[in-house]
Scaffold this active site. Structure first.
Site, PDB file in Angstrom:
ATOM      1  N   CYS A  30       0.589  -3.283 -19.364  1.00  0.00           N
ATOM      2  CA  CYS A  30      -0.191  -2.599 -18.324  1.00  0.00           C
ATOM      3  C   CYS A  30       0.392  -2.789 -16.930  1.00  0.00           C
ATOM      4  O   CYS A  30      -0.187  -2.350 -15.951  1.00  0.00           O
ATOM      5  CB  CYS A  30      -1.653  -3.054 -18.354  1.00  0.00           C
ATOM      6  SG  CYS A  30      -1.904  -4.791 -17.941  1.00  0.00           S
ATOM      7  N   HIS A  46       0.830  -1.206   0.000  1.00  0.00           N
ATOM      8  CA  HIS A  46       0.000   0.000   0.000  1.00  0.00           C
ATOM      9  C   HIS A  46       0.868   1.262   0.000  1.00  0.00           C
ATOM     10  O   HIS A  46       0.495   2.286  -0.573  1.00  0.00           O
ATOM     11  CB  HIS A  46      -0.947  -0.003   1.191  1.00  0.00           C
ATOM     12  CG  HIS A  46      -2.250  -0.678   0.906  1.00  0.00           C
ATOM     13  ND1 HIS A  46      -3.011  -1.266   1.869  1.00  0.00           N
ATOM     14  CD2 HIS A  46      -2.925  -0.861  -0.258  1.00  0.00           C
ATOM     15  CE1 HIS A  46      -4.104  -1.770   1.316  1.00  0.00           C
ATOM     16  NE2 HIS A  46      -4.058  -1.539   0.033  1.00  0.00           N
TER      17      HIS A  46
END
Length: 550
Positions: free
Chosen positions: A481, A183
């Site tokens: 991607c 995160h």
């Protein structure tokens, strides 16, 4: 002295170190003077207060940070955790100790599951600390707030801390733990914060020590010389100049067009992507609609969300990845079975085939949203490893009204069979994060093997080249991607290997656009050959840098 880790973005920063305070001590296991019911009331009140505070922080932060903090708030309000706390209180311990033990048990469970869930263990530690602080009337753990700019150094950062960093004061982040998909890395990338994660030895730094944080090189220069500081300031000024360059389509120096697209996790990030010159969306992650839900959202609910995104990209390509979930991101309505090695388990398309009604509903919602807007919708399936899987997904998507259907190349099998897969699929998109993980057998969530998680590795690049060659042979698009596309130097190599579009976090678009504008397609191919000839990732990176200079 230098420390090395995984750089997030391309920025450089200079400043004094401020260390994150140590966590609160473990609560003692003494017996409480209160009854279990009274302690239960205390625990319930603090759990609710922390959940409310996390939601409020999320609303203030918005975007990706809000999604992360809302997920944390759901953890704090989890009935299973509350029940565990209540059960532990029956032994007569304090609420502080019961909360500590319950969260520690849940943490151990997540770590044992590995993958995505193991990465969430840090989130649990933060929630536990916040609840214990609330119970004791202490300040919540968090980022220091000196009256001067600084480089924040920590073991790791919780989403609640990263989401609301004062970007006028925090020059850079350095963590000793965490990987490229932690995160901390996700939110640093989203906020364009200079950051290095997984920097062993970072906690040995001390407050006030001056450092240079060079994310592009993945290094922290400790007590830099005057010359090193001058070079860093020059790099900072150069990057600032590039950020102010006019926004336009991705293009090589010889005029070859190379669309630069954005990776998005929800419709909220579209405005920033458009402002930074995204020419569409190369990866729209749909998990935000499904995670933390007790049951799958309806076709109407999904259609509403997809339409909100597509409406912002009229006439442009939007590549949507269907639900990428499974054992490492368990959903009760999809697959909540325990697996010893979730990264190799029933995930992505494998899980969706087992519950085809969920896949059909998602594709139907996408087809409806496509018909309602002027965007060009491309849909792709994750975790595909066979031609048969490709045929299944493409035929189903076409049957349900979607014209462009492709698959993600994330495992070596699909890269090696790219010519046959592209004979069936309308396009492919390479997910470099997972492709690197599976090629080098290194869990991308595990800090201890983070050094292996490097898309510059020639083995990974060789597989990308296989896919690029198959795209040329079949005349079909090959997108990138994964986060590799956000590295400007690596982006050039990927183009040289046959990539026809690049998708990345919005913050990286300017750097990549500028880098591509300085090379021709022939030069990109030459640099790709240089990278392929190297023995390892550091050697490939250095060889390409040397070749580009000279």
């Amino acid at each position: 002295m230098e420390l090395h880790g995984i750089g997030v973005g391309q920025g450089v920063a200079i400043g004094p170190v401020i260390l994150m305070p140590e966590p609160l001590p473990e609560p003692v296991g003494a017996q409480s003077a209160l009854s279990p019911a009274e302690e239960g009331e205390r625990a319930a009140a603090s759990l609710a207060a922390v959940a409310d505070e996390l939601r409020a922080r999320g609303e203030r932060a918005g975007g990706t940070a809000q999604e992360v903090l809302d997920a944390q708030a759901l953890m704090a309000a989890d009935p299973a955790l509350s029940d565990d706390v209540t059960a532990r209180l029956q032994t007569g311990i304090t609420a502080e100790r019961a909360v500590f033990e319950a969260f520690a048990a849940f943490r151990e469970l997540l770590v044992g599951m590995g993958g995505y869930m193991a990465e969430r263990a840090t989130d649990l530690d933060d929630i536990s600390q916040r609840v214990i602080a609330d119970l004791g009337g202490l300040p919540a753990p968090g980022v220091p707030a000196p009256d001067h700019p600084f480089v924040l150094v920590a073991r790791d950062l919780a989403p609640a801390d990263t989401a609301l960093l004062d970007l006028e004061k925090v020059l850079a982040l350095v963590t000793s733990d965490g990987g490229p998909t932690s995160h901390t890395a996700i939110l640093a990338r989203d906020k364009a914060i200079v950051a290095i994660v997984g920097a062993s030895g970072a906690l040995a730094l001390h407050d006030g020590q001056e450092v240079i944080v060079d994310a592009a090189a993945g290094r922290v220069v400790v007590d830099p010389s005057a010359d090193e500081k001058d070079a860093a300031r020059s790099a900072i000024a150069d990057r600032a100049g590039r950020a102010e360059a006019p926004v336009g389509p991705g293009r090589l120096a010889d005029g070859t067009g190379l669309p630069l697209l954005a990776n998005l996790g929800s419709a909220e990030g579209a405005a920033v992507a458009i402002e930074r010159g995204a020419e569409g969306v190369g990866l729209f992650r749909t998990e935000f609609l499904f995670l933390d839900a007790a049951m799958a959202p309806t076709i109407v609910e999904q259609q509403e969300q997809y339409t909100a995104l597509l409406a912002q990209f009229p006439g442009q390509k939007v590549v949507v990845r269907v639900l990428d979930a499974g054992a490492d991101k368990p959903l009760p309505f999809l697959n909540d079975g325990e697996e010893e090695n979730p990264a190799l388990g029933l995930r992505g398309l494998r899980a969706l085939r087992a519950k085809e009604d969920i896949l059909r509903e998602q594709l139907t919602a996408l087809a409806n949203a496509d018909a309602a807007t002027d965007a060009e919708v491309w849909v792709m399936a994750p975790m595909v490893s066979t031609v048969e899987e490709t045929r299944y997904f493409v035929e189903l998507a076409h049957e349900l009204g979607l014209a462009m259907a492709g698959v993600m190349v994330e495992v070596p099998a699909s890269a090696l069979l790219a010519d046959r897969i592209l004979a069936v699929a309308d396009f492919v998109s390479i997910g470099t994060n997972d492709l690197t993980q599976y090629t080098l057998a290194a869990d991308r969530m595990l800090g201890s093997v983070a050094g292996f998680q490097d898309p510059w590795h020639p083995a990974v690049l060789k597989l990308v080249g296989e896919v690029g060659a198959a795209g040329v042979a079949t005349g079909k698009p090959v997108g990138i991607c994964g986060e590799a596309a956000a590295d400007p130097a690596l982006a050039v190599v990927l183009v040289g290997l046959g990539a026809t579009s690049l998708s990345m976090s919005s913050a990286a678009l300017g750097d990549v656009r500028t880098e591509l504008a300085g090379v021709t397609l022939a030069q990109a191919k030459e640099l790709a050959a240089v990278a392929l000839a190297a023995d390892g990732a550091p050697e490939a990176r250095a060889a390409v840098a040397a070749a580009a200079r000279g």
